[in-house]
Design an enzyme around this catalytic site. Structure first.
Site, PDB file in Angstrom:
ATOM      1  N   ARG A  97       0.622  -1.047   0.095  1.00 13.61           N
ATOM      2  CA  ARG A  97      -0.024  -0.451   0.419  1.00 13.61           C
ATOM      3  C   ARG A  97       0.900   1.279  -0.075  1.00 13.61           C
ATOM      4  O   ARG A  97       1.756   1.328   0.463  1.00 13.61           O
ATOM      5  CB  ARG A  97      -1.107   0.305   1.713  1.00 13.61           C
ATOM      6  CG  ARG A  97      -1.445   1.214   1.348  1.00 13.61           C
ATOM      7  CD  ARG A  97      -2.245   0.870   2.506  1.00 13.61           C
ATOM      8  NE  ARG A  97      -3.336   2.605   2.584  1.00 13.61           N
ATOM      9  CZ  ARG A  97      -3.360   3.618   4.132  1.00 13.61           C
ATOM     10  NH1 ARG A  97      -2.464   2.985   4.663  1.00 13.61           N
ATOM     11  NH2 ARG A  97      -4.350   4.407   3.356  1.00 13.61           N
TER      12      ARG A  97
ATOM     13  N   HIS B 256      -2.915  10.647   0.622  1.00 14.71           N
ATOM     14  CA  HIS B 256      -1.841  10.772   1.960  1.00 14.71           C
ATOM     15  C   HIS B 256      -1.239  12.353   2.394  1.00 14.71           C
ATOM     16  O   HIS B 256      -0.315  12.653   2.520  1.00 14.71           O
ATOM     17  CB  HIS B 256      -1.044   9.802   1.782  1.00 14.71           C
ATOM     18  CG  HIS B 256      -0.850   9.145   3.197  1.00 14.71           C
ATOM     19  ND1 HIS B 256      -1.181   7.813   3.362  1.00 14.71           N
ATOM     20  CD2 HIS B 256      -0.299   9.817   4.450  1.00 14.71           C
ATOM     21  CE1 HIS B 256      -0.969   7.004   4.894  1.00 14.71           C
ATOM     22  NE2 HIS B 256      -0.389   8.992   5.062  1.00 14.71           N
TER      23      HIS B 256
ATOM     24  N   GLU C 299      -7.222   9.084   6.086  1.00 15.06           N
ATOM     25  CA  GLU C 299      -7.610   9.446   8.155  1.00 15.06           C
ATOM     26  C   GLU C 299      -7.945  10.993   6.735  1.00 15.06           C
ATOM     27  O   GLU C 299      -7.148  11.828   7.617  1.00 15.06           O
ATOM     28  CB  GLU C 299      -6.538  10.338   8.217  1.00 15.06           C
ATOM     29  CG  GLU C 299      -5.801   8.192   8.053  1.00 15.06           C
ATOM     30  CD  GLU C 299      -5.004   8.046   9.858  1.00 15.06           C
ATOM     31  OE1 GLU C 299      -4.716   8.923   9.926  1.00 15.06           O
ATOM     32  OE2 GLU C 299      -4.404   6.982   9.973  1.00 15.06           O
TER      33      GLU C 299
ATOM     34  N   ASN D 129      -7.456   1.919   9.598  1.00 11.35           N
ATOM     35  CA  ASN D 129      -5.903   2.367  10.179  1.00 11.35           C
ATOM     36  C   ASN D 129      -6.522   2.213  11.935  1.00 11.35           C
ATOM     37  O   ASN D 129      -6.993   3.275  12.154  1.00 11.35           O
ATOM     38  CB  ASN D 129      -5.562   3.091  10.173  1.00 11.35           C
ATOM     39  CG  ASN D 129      -5.199   2.761   8.302  1.00 11.35           C
ATOM     40  OD1 ASN D 129      -5.113   2.474   7.847  1.00 11.35           O
ATOM     41  ND2 ASN D 129      -4.384   4.749   8.341  1.00 11.35           N
TER      42      ASN D 129
ATOM     43  N   GLU E 232      -3.552  -0.189   8.156  1.00 15.67           N
ATOM     44  CA  GLU E 232      -2.777   0.209   8.841  1.00 15.67           C
ATOM     45  C   GLU E 232      -2.013  -0.296   9.930  1.00 15.67           C
ATOM     46  O   GLU E 232      -3.365   0.243  10.899  1.00 15.67           O
ATOM     47  CB  GLU E 232      -2.377   2.032   9.211  1.00 15.67           C
ATOM     48  CG  GLU E 232      -1.829   2.723   7.522  1.00 15.67           C
ATOM     49  CD  GLU E 232      -1.639   4.188   7.966  1.00 15.67           C
ATOM     50  OE1 GLU E 232      -1.176   4.638   8.647  1.00 15.67           O
ATOM     51  OE2 GLU E 232      -1.890   5.065   6.925  1.00 15.67           O
TER      52      GLU E 232
HETATM   53  C1  FCB Z   1      -0.986   7.683  10.757  1.00 15.33           C
HETATM   54  C2  FCB Z   1      -0.972   7.614   9.277  1.00 15.33           C
HETATM   55  C3  FCB Z   1       0.545   7.481   8.635  1.00 15.33           C
HETATM   56  C4  FCB Z   1       1.514   6.793  10.409  1.00 15.33           C
HETATM   57  C5  FCB Z   1       1.039   6.887  11.080  1.00 15.33           C
HETATM   58  C6  FCB Z   1       1.566   6.536  11.943  1.00 15.33           C
HETATM   59  O1  FCB Z   1      -1.776   8.245  10.810  1.00 15.33           O
HETATM   60  O2  FCB Z   1      -2.286   7.751   8.407  1.00 15.33           O
HETATM   61  O3  FCB Z   1       1.083   7.639   7.712  1.00 15.33           O
HETATM   62  O4  FCB Z   1       2.096   8.262  10.224  1.00 15.33           O
HETATM   63  O5  FCB Z   1      -0.638   6.897  11.068  1.00 15.33           O
END
Ligand code: FCB
Length: 440
Positions: free
Chosen positions: A78, A122, A167, A293, A347
Site C-alpha cells: 500500500r 495521503h 484518514e 487504520n 495500517e
Molecule cells: C497514520 C498515518 C501514517 C503514519 C501513521 C503512524 O495516522 O496515516 O501516515 O503517520 O499514522
C-alpha cells in the site's frame, strides 16, 4: 499462540507507506510543491526541524525497496501517489515524468508478484490548490475528482485497490483544527467545513473512477477508534458518546447512511458545515472496501485534569496506549452499526526507539505488538467481521509528519545519513509469519 490457523488462505498480507513520508525528490522531474513542503519550510512546525526533501530517497531507490518488499513474501504493498508529482499545480497539465515513476513502481511490484493498493491522497495537497483556498474551497473537491479519474484511467487495470483518502479526520482536525499538520490552520469551524469537502471529494472521486471503468476495488481509508469512558460517570459516558459521533460516525454516516450524526451536528452548533442539496447523494456511493487504520483507542475523561489511559500493556514511542482489544471492539461495533463492505486493516504498527547493533535491530516490542493485534483481529473475524487483509505500518522508518525522523515505525531500519536499509527482527518475524500462513 499459533496464529497460523486463524486467517483464511486468501487473506492479503501487506506493508504500507505514503509518498511524502518516503519518496524525497521533492522537486525532481517537474514535481510541484505540496502543502507539506511548505509546512516543513518553517522549522518550528517539525519537532526535529527536518523536511521531506530526501526522506528515504525512495524515488531513486524504489527498485531496492521493491526487492525488500518481495523478500518479505507479502501479497501487497500500500503506497500513495503524490498528487503534485503527477499534476504539479493540482489543476491543469499532467506531468508525464511523474506518472512514469508510478508506472515503473507498479510494474516492478507486479514483476515480483506484489499487488498495488494505491491511496490517492495521503495529506500532500498541491500547494497550487492551497493557494486557491485548499480544502476549505469547495472547488478542490472537483479537482480531486479529475485527478482520481486520471489515475483510474491510466492505472486502474493494474491496481488491486484505490483508496480516495487516507484518514480525512487528520486532514480536517490536525490540518485545520489544531495546526499540528499542514496547512497549519487552527480554526474549529474551518475544520468541520473541510471535513465535508473531503467527504464530497471522496464521492466525486468514486463517481469519476467508476466512470473510468477499471478493475481496481475502490474505497476509502479511515482512522478509527473506540471511545471508552474513563469511568462510569455520566459526564465520561456522554463525552465518549460524543467522541464516537464526532470522529467515527462523522465519516461513516455520510458514506453509509447519507447524513451526519445528529449528536455531532448539534455539538458543532454554529460550526456545522454548509451542505448543498445533492451532497449526500454524491458522498453515499457504494464502496468496494473500507480501509481501517487502527493504532489506539480514545479514552474519554471529563475530569479536570483528565484521567489518562491505564496502559496495562504499555505505551509506544509516540506515547500511544497499546490496546489491541480495541480493534475487535471497534470492528464488531462498526459491523453492528453499518452494512460494511469487506474491511482491510490498512495500517497498524508502532513507533519504537530502535537502533542497529551488530547489523541487527532487536525490536521484540514491535513483534509483540503486531502479534497481539493479529490475535485481536482474529477475534473480530470469529465474530463475523469480514476482514480481507492486514497492512503493517510501515515498511520503512520514515518522515513521521510533525515528529520528523525521530519516530521509527518501520520493520526495516533506515540510516538517514547513508540510506542503508536494515531489516529489523520484526521484518524477519513477519516474513516467517506470512510464510507459515502459506504452508497451511
Ligand atoms: C497514520 C498515518 C501514517 C503514519 C501513521 C503512524 O495516522 O496515516 O501516515 O503517520 O499514522
Amino acid at each position: 499462540m499459533n496464529q497460523a490457523k486463524q486467517f483464511p488462505a486468501d487473506f492479503t498480507w501487506g506493508v504500507a507507506t505514503s509518498a511524502f513520508q518516503i519518496e524525497g525528490a521533492s522537486a525532481d522531474d517537474g514535481k510541484g510543491p505540496s502543502i507539506w513542503d511548505t509546512f516543513c519550510a518553517n522549522p518550528l512546525n517539525i519537532k526535529d526541524h527536518s523536511d521531506g526533501t530526501v526522506a528515504c530517497d525512495h524515488y531513486h531507490r524504489y527498485r531496492e525497496d521493491v526487492a525488500l518488499i518481495a523478500s518479505l513474501g507479502v501479497d501487497a504493498y500500500r503506497f500513495s501517489m503524490a498528487w503534485s508529482r503527477v499534476q504539479p499545480a493540482g489543476k491543469g497539465a499532467w506531468n508525464e515524468k511523474g506518472f512514469d515513476f508510478y508506472d515503473r513502481l507498479i510494474d516492478t511490484l507486479a514483476a515480483k508478484g506484489v499487488a498495488s493498493h494505491v491511496t490517492l491522497y495521503h495529506w500532500d495537497l498541491p500547494q497550487g490548490l492551497q493557494d486557491d483556498g485548499g480544502w476549505l474551497n469547495r472547488d478542490t473537491a472537483a479537482r480531486f475528482g479529475e485527478y482520481a479519474h486520471e489515475v483510474a484511467r491510466r492505472f486502474g487495470d493494474r491496481l488491486d485497490a484505490i483508496a480516495t483518502h487516507n484518514e480525512p479526520w487528520c486532514t480536517a482536525n490536525l490540518g485545520y483544527g489544531n495546526a499540528q499538520f499542514a496547512p497549519g490552520v487552527a480554526d474549529a469551524k474551518q475544520a468541520v467545513q473541510v471535513s465535508h469537502h473531503l467527504l464530497l471529494s471522496h464521492g466525486l472521486a468514486m463517481q469519476a473512477m467508476r466512470a473510468a471503468n477499471n478493475k481496481a476495488q475502490l474505497g476509502i481509508v479511515l482512522n478509527q477508534w473506540t471511545a471508552d469512558p474513563a469511568t462510569d460517570s455520566e459526564a465520561d459516558r456522554a463525552m465518549a458518546e460524543l467522541e464516537w459521533a464526532k470522529s467515527v460516525q462523522w465519516f461513516m454516516d455520510p458514506i453509509f447512511k447519507g447524513r451526519y450524526p445528529e449528536l455531532a451536528v448539534r455539538a458543532h452548533g454554529a460550526n456545522a458545515p454548509v451542505v448543498h442539496d445533492n451532497d449526500f447523494k454524491i458522498i453515499q456511493q457504494p464502496i468496494d472496501f473500507l480501509g481501517c487504520n487502527y493504532y489506539f483507542r480514545s479514552y474519554c475523561s471529563a475530569e479536570d485534569p483528565p484521567r489518562t489511559p491505564p496502559g496495562k500493556l504499555g505505551f509506544t514511542d509516540m506515547g500511544w496506549e497499546i490496546y489491541p482489544q480495541g480493534l475487535p471492539e471497534l470492528l464488531v461495533k462498526l459491523n453492528a452499526e453499518y452494512a460494511l463492505p469487506p474491511i482491510y486493516i490498512t495500517e497498524n504498527g508502532m513507533a519504537n526507539p530502535d537502533s542497529v547493533t551488530g547489523g541487527a535491530v532487536h525490536d521484540q516490542a514491535r513483534i509483540d505488538f503486531v502479534k497481539m493485534h493479529l490475535d485481536a483481529l482474529a477475534v473480530a473475524m470469529d465474530q463475523g467481521v469480514d476482514v480481507r487483509g492486514y497492512f503493517l505500518w510501515s515498511l520503512l522508518d520514515n518522515f513521521e509528519w510533525n515528529s520528523g525522523y525521530a519516530k521509527r515505525f518501520g520493520i526495516v531500519h533506515v540510516d538517514y545519513a547513508t540510506q542503508k536499509r536494515t531489516p529489523k527482527d520484526s521484518a524477519h518475524w513477519y516474513r516467517e509469519f506470512v510464510a507459515a500462513q502459506r504452508r497451511r
